[in-house]
Design a protein around this motif. Structure first.
Motif, mmCIF file in Angstrom:
data_model
loop_
_atom_site.group_PDB
_atom_site.id
_atom_site.type_symbol
_atom_site.label_atom_id
_atom_site.label_comp_id
_atom_site.label_asym_id
_atom_site.label_seq_id
_atom_site.Cartn_x
_atom_site.Cartn_y
_atom_site.Cartn_z
ATOM 1 N N UNK A 92 -3.050 -22.347 -42.464
ATOM 2 C CA UNK A 92 -3.831 -21.761 -41.392
ATOM 3 C C UNK A 92 -5.284 -21.571 -41.807
ATOM 4 N N UNK A 93 -6.114 -21.239 -40.832
ATOM 5 C CA UNK A 93 -7.512 -21.008 -41.128
ATOM 6 C C UNK A 93 -8.331 -20.980 -39.858
ATOM 7 N N UNK A 94 -9.631 -21.107 -40.027
ATOM 8 C CA UNK A 94 -10.565 -21.090 -38.890
ATOM 9 C C UNK A 94 -11.185 -22.468 -38.709
ATOM 10 N N UNK A 95 -11.194 -22.935 -37.474
ATOM 11 C CA UNK A 95 -11.794 -24.230 -37.163
ATOM 12 C C UNK A 95 -12.561 -24.114 -35.855
ATOM 13 N N UNK A 96 -13.426 -25.060 -35.636
ATOM 14 C CA UNK A 96 -14.113 -25.141 -34.356
ATOM 15 C C UNK A 96 -13.256 -25.881 -33.343
ATOM 16 N N UNK A 97 -13.536 -25.621 -32.073
ATOM 17 C CA UNK A 97 -12.818 -26.302 -31.004
ATOM 18 C C UNK A 97 -12.912 -27.821 -31.188
ATOM 19 N N UNK A 98 -11.769 -28.493 -31.030
ATOM 20 C CA UNK A 98 -11.723 -29.925 -31.251
ATOM 21 C C UNK A 98 -11.292 -30.323 -32.647
ATOM 22 N N UNK A 107 -5.863 -28.911 -37.842
ATOM 23 C CA UNK A 107 -5.252 -28.201 -38.962
ATOM 24 C C UNK A 107 -3.858 -28.756 -39.166
ATOM 25 N N UNK A 108 -3.416 -28.714 -40.403
ATOM 26 C CA UNK A 108 -2.041 -29.105 -40.715
ATOM 27 C C UNK A 108 -1.355 -27.912 -41.349
ATOM 28 N N UNK A 109 -0.363 -27.391 -40.684
ATOM 29 C CA UNK A 109 0.409 -26.274 -41.199
ATOM 30 C C UNK A 109 1.641 -26.818 -41.904
ATOM 31 N N UNK A 110 2.007 -26.179 -42.980
ATOM 32 C CA UNK A 110 3.167 -26.601 -43.743
ATOM 33 C C UNK A 110 4.168 -25.457 -43.846
ATOM 34 N N UNK A 138 -5.472 -21.849 -28.631
ATOM 35 C CA UNK A 138 -4.472 -22.070 -29.665
ATOM 36 C C UNK A 138 -4.527 -20.980 -30.737
ATOM 37 N N UNK A 139 -5.528 -20.131 -30.673
ATOM 38 C CA UNK A 139 -5.650 -19.045 -31.642
ATOM 39 C C UNK A 139 -4.434 -18.137 -31.566
ATOM 40 N N UNK A 149 -4.126 -18.876 -37.308
ATOM 41 C CA UNK A 149 -5.010 -19.951 -36.864
ATOM 42 C C UNK A 149 -6.032 -19.358 -35.911
ATOM 43 N N UNK A 150 -7.303 -19.616 -36.185
ATOM 44 C CA UNK A 150 -8.391 -19.163 -35.320
ATOM 45 C C UNK A 150 -9.225 -20.364 -34.925
ATOM 46 N N UNK A 151 -9.380 -20.565 -33.634
ATOM 47 C CA UNK A 151 -10.168 -21.685 -33.122
ATOM 48 C C UNK A 151 -11.354 -21.122 -32.351
#
Length: 122
Positions: free
Chosen positions: A9-15, A18-21, A88-89, A118-120
């Motif tokens: 998980x983590x923070x990403x910009x819209x678009x 991320x790959x969760x395991x 999706x956050x 997850x933060x988008x």
């Protein structure tokens, strides 16, 4: 019970992607139905995808075309998330349940990980 541990998980910009395991004891996914859910506080888990013990993957219509599930190795069941949106956050959880009742009902999954955030951002 089955021990599960999510990561990625983590923070990403819209678009972004991320790959969760989901790590478990080796070959857990060959004996159980594996599921991915996300959850907002005070709400019930929302089903995203399941992988049946024989490998068939079912993706929720709400994320079909953006999310996929795969087995990375003998231990990991991964959730690849593309074209992420602010909505999706959430906290994301993997879960293991009976291979007999492998569906979208979160109540059929008896074993859950601790979740990964997850933060988008828009």
């Amino acid at each position: 019970g089955v021990l599960l541990e999510e990561s990625g998980g983590g923070s990403v910009n819209s678009g972004g992607s991320l790959r969760l395991s989901c790590a478990a004891e080796p070959y857990t996914h060959t004996r159980y139905c594996m599921g991915w859910f996300h959850k907002d506080s005070d709400k019930e888990p929302v089903w995203l995808a399941t992988m049946e013990n024989h490998g068939e993957v079912i993706i929720a219509d709400s994320v079909k075309g953006r999310f996929t599930v795969s087995r990375d190795n003998a231990k990991n069941t991964d959730l690849q998330m593309n074209s992420l949106k602010p909505e999706d956050t959430a906290m994301y959880y993997c879960a293991a349940g009976s291979s007999i009742y492998c569906d979208s009902n979160f109540k059929n999954f008896r074993n859950w990980g601790q979740g990964t955030q997850v933060i988008v951002s828009s």
